[in-house]
Design a protein around this motif. Structure first.
Motif, PDB file in Angstrom:
ATOM      1  N   PRO A  89      20.180  -2.334   8.774  1.00  0.00           N
ATOM      2  CA  PRO A  89      19.685  -1.532   7.741  1.00  0.00           C
ATOM      3  C   PRO A  89      18.534  -2.326   7.304  1.00  0.00           C
ATOM      4  CG  PRO A  89      22.014  -1.651   7.325  1.00  0.00           C
ATOM      5  CD  PRO A  89      21.929  -2.718   8.329  1.00  0.00           C
ATOM      6  N   ALA A  90      17.448  -1.622   7.201  1.00  0.00           N
ATOM      7  CA  ALA A  90      16.104  -2.057   6.937  1.00  0.00           C
ATOM      8  C   ALA A  90      16.129  -2.761   5.305  1.00  0.00           C
ATOM      9  CB  ALA A  90      14.900  -1.094   7.048  1.00  0.00           C
ATOM     10  N   GLU A  91      15.512  -3.853   5.095  1.00  0.00           N
ATOM     11  CA  GLU A  91      15.365  -4.314   3.592  1.00  0.00           C
ATOM     12  C   GLU A  91      14.583  -3.389   2.816  1.00  0.00           C
ATOM     13  OE1 GLU A  91      17.222  -6.752   2.481  1.00  0.00           O
ATOM     14  OE2 GLU A  91      18.094  -7.463   4.359  1.00  0.00           O
ATOM     15  N   ARG A  92      14.913  -3.241   1.612  1.00  0.00           N
ATOM     16  CA  ARG A  92      14.358  -2.349   0.603  1.00  0.00           C
ATOM     17  C   ARG A  92      12.691  -2.946   0.424  1.00  0.00           C
ATOM     18  NH1 ARG A  92      15.845   2.000  -2.408  1.00  0.00           N
ATOM     19  NH2 ARG A  92      17.995   1.322  -1.585  1.00  0.00           N
ATOM     20  N   HIS A  93      12.690  -4.162   0.348  1.00  0.00           N
ATOM     21  CA  HIS A  93      11.457  -4.781   0.076  1.00  0.00           C
ATOM     22  C   HIS A  93      10.467  -4.749   1.265  1.00  0.00           C
ATOM     23  CE1 HIS A  93      11.830  -8.347   2.766  1.00  0.00           C
ATOM     24  NE2 HIS A  93      12.977  -8.444   2.347  1.00  0.00           N
ATOM     25  N   SER A  94      11.063  -4.359   2.758  1.00  0.00           N
ATOM     26  CA  SER A  94      10.304  -4.173   3.797  1.00  0.00           C
ATOM     27  C   SER A  94       9.754  -2.851   3.585  1.00  0.00           C
ATOM     28  CB  SER A  94      10.871  -4.277   5.046  1.00  0.00           C
ATOM     29  OG  SER A  94      11.543  -5.547   5.097  1.00  0.00           O
ATOM     30  N   ILE A  95      10.266  -1.809   2.975  1.00  0.00           N
ATOM     31  CA  ILE A  95      10.017  -0.305   2.842  1.00  0.00           C
ATOM     32  C   ILE A  95       8.887  -0.475   1.963  1.00  0.00           C
ATOM     33  CG2 ILE A  95      10.584   1.842   2.384  1.00  0.00           C
ATOM     34  CD1 ILE A  95      13.429   1.193   3.531  1.00  0.00           C
ATOM     35  N   VAL A  96       9.383  -1.079   0.792  1.00  0.00           N
ATOM     36  CA  VAL A  96       8.162  -1.341  -0.438  1.00  0.00           C
ATOM     37  C   VAL A  96       6.615  -1.806   0.112  1.00  0.00           C
ATOM     38  CG1 VAL A  96       7.480  -2.190  -2.429  1.00  0.00           C
ATOM     39  CG2 VAL A  96       9.793  -1.149  -1.907  1.00  0.00           C
ATOM     40  N   SER A  97       6.895  -2.908   1.039  1.00  0.00           N
ATOM     41  CA  SER A  97       5.772  -3.678   1.685  1.00  0.00           C
ATOM     42  C   SER A  97       4.913  -2.639   2.457  1.00  0.00           C
ATOM     43  CB  SER A  97       6.156  -5.069   2.248  1.00  0.00           C
ATOM     44  OG  SER A  97       4.935  -5.386   2.882  1.00  0.00           O
ATOM     45  N   TRP A  98       5.637  -1.941   3.393  1.00  0.00           N
ATOM     46  CA  TRP A  98       5.149  -0.928   4.195  1.00  0.00           C
ATOM     47  C   TRP A  98       4.260   0.087   3.290  1.00  0.00           C
ATOM     48  CZ3 TRP A  98       4.628   4.178   5.149  1.00  0.00           C
ATOM     49  CH2 TRP A  98       4.118   4.603   6.233  1.00  0.00           C
ATOM     50  N   GLU A  99       4.812   0.473   2.547  1.00  0.00           N
ATOM     51  CA  GLU A  99       4.259   1.708   1.457  1.00  0.00           C
ATOM     52  C   GLU A  99       2.985   1.067   0.945  1.00  0.00           C
ATOM     53  OE1 GLU A  99       7.846   4.436   0.472  1.00  0.00           O
ATOM     54  OE2 GLU A  99       7.573   2.700  -0.606  1.00  0.00           O
ATOM     55  N   GLN A 100       2.906  -0.128   0.568  1.00  0.00           N
ATOM     56  CA  GLN A 100       1.773  -0.634  -0.368  1.00  0.00           C
ATOM     57  C   GLN A 100       0.734  -0.916   0.683  1.00  0.00           C
ATOM     58  OE1 GLN A 100       3.499  -4.327  -2.242  1.00  0.00           O
ATOM     59  NE2 GLN A 100       4.286  -3.011  -4.007  1.00  0.00           N
ATOM     60  N   LYS A 101       0.940  -1.255   1.904  1.00  0.00           N
ATOM     61  CA  LYS A 101      -0.035  -1.650   3.059  1.00  0.00           C
ATOM     62  C   LYS A 101      -0.731  -0.484   3.409  1.00  0.00           C
ATOM     63  CE  LYS A 101      -0.103  -3.495   7.691  1.00  0.00           C
ATOM     64  NZ  LYS A 101       0.503  -4.140   8.948  1.00  0.00           N
ATOM     65  N   ASN A 102      -0.089   0.695   3.559  1.00  0.00           N
ATOM     66  CA  ASN A 102      -0.529   1.763   4.063  1.00  0.00           C
ATOM     67  C   ASN A 102      -0.970   2.904   3.107  1.00  0.00           C
ATOM     68  OD1 ASN A 102      -0.330   1.291   7.195  1.00  0.00           O
ATOM     69  ND2 ASN A 102       1.715   0.943   6.450  1.00  0.00           N
ATOM     70  N   SER A 103      -0.714   2.214   1.630  1.00  0.00           N
ATOM     71  CA  SER A 103      -1.092   3.349   0.480  1.00  0.00           C
ATOM     72  C   SER A 103      -0.539   4.685   0.487  1.00  0.00           C
ATOM     73  CB  SER A 103      -2.877   3.199   0.445  1.00  0.00           C
ATOM     74  OG  SER A 103      -3.316   2.074   0.346  1.00  0.00           O
TER      75      SER A 103
END
Length: 292
Positions: free
Chosen positions: A36-50
């Motif tokens: 499973p993907a780490e939740r912080h990886s998903i949050v980081s992706w969302e912040q990076k791509n706005s």
């Protein structure tokens, strides 16, 4: 039959998996297990791509960071790769449109190559995505080089809205609508078994004749059968997979001996032949004599 997995993954339909394994000619099914993907990886992706991932795709990544199943068929005792089902991991969910289309200095971007005549939607399809700042486009599946399945945010101004769609970008850079949600696309992926070029069944020009044969063999009835062929009954499986994948065993050739002729008949045949020879030669000599 080769088997490279312990159990069908939780994110995979068990019935689809069982269908592939039990289909005639299938030699090998391989599942690349992903954590499973780490939740912080998903949050980081969302912040990076706005932008915010749609809820169904986010839940998918929290179960499995991507998805990859391949399967092969057996031809002449050798496995041949055929089916492939791929969903990129969160780290490979990269954006399209901003980089150059060619690895050359001052090369045009995808936005520069966008066809102005292909921008507007019609009654059958929604408005097509754009490679410029009006849309955000992320690659879900590279489709083995046959195109790209993309997650598309079409409304980015004044802010990016969470509404997304799944589109197919073919090799000629034309867009084709697939589904409104990731969940609906995931079902399409499973029902088409990852067959080669299956996404082209949702284009106006359809799949290639070779891909159509694989469709007829492994999935005779699909969601979009009208685009597979012009003949109404052509989606019916007319091939016998048991014969197609049957090993070619050479049957030994049995040489038959001719019965030996009696010695008396051989002598009579030889005497007949020798008696005819001078007669023929005499006739030929007579024909060559000049007439007086």
């Amino acid at each position: 039959r080769g088997r490279h997995l312990k159990e069908p993954p939780a994110v995979c339909s068990c019935s689809t998996f069982y269908f592939i394994e039990t289909s005639p000619g299938v030699d090998e099914v391989m599942f690349v297990e992903k954590e499973p993907a780490e939740r912080h990886s998903i949050v980081s992706w969302e912040q990076k791509n706005s932008c915010v991932l749609p809820e169904d795709l986010k839940n998918f990544y929290l179960m499995s960071d991507g998805f990859h199943i391949t399967w092969s068929v057996k031809f002449d005792d050798n496995p041949m790769p055929l089916g492939s089902m791929v969903i990129n991991s969160i780290s490979k969910l990269s954006r399209l449109g901003g980089s150059s289309a060619y690895a050359l200095p001052s090369a045009p971007t995808l936005a520069d190559l966008e066809d102005d005549m292909d921008k507007e939607g019609n009654e059958d399809q929604p408005e097509k995505p754009h490679f410029d700042s009006r849309s955000l486009i992320f690659e879900l599946d590279p489709c083995n080089g046959n195109g790209k399945v993309c997650l598309v945010y079409k409304h980015t101004k004044p802010v990016v809205t969470p509404d997304t769609e799944i589109w197919f970008l073919d090799r000629a850079l034309y867009w084709h609508f697939l589904t409104d949600t990731f969940t609906a696309y995931y079902r399409l992926l499973l029902t088409h078994l990852g067959l080669p070029q299956w996404q082209y069944a949702f284009t106006s020009y359809g799949v290639t004749p070779q891909a159509k044969q694989w469709f007829n063999m492994y999935k005779p009835i699909t969601i979009n059968t009208a685009l597979l062929s012009e003949e109404p009954d052509s989606f019916v499986n007319k091939l016998d997979p048991n014969k197609v994948f049957k090993s070619k065993n050479k049957t030994p050739v049995i040489k038959k001996k001719l019965p030996a002729q009696p010695s008396g008949s051989q002598k009579s045949h030889a005497s007949t032949t020798s008696s005819k020879t001078p007669s023929l030669s005499g006739n030929s000599l007579r024909k060559r004599e000049p007439q007086t």
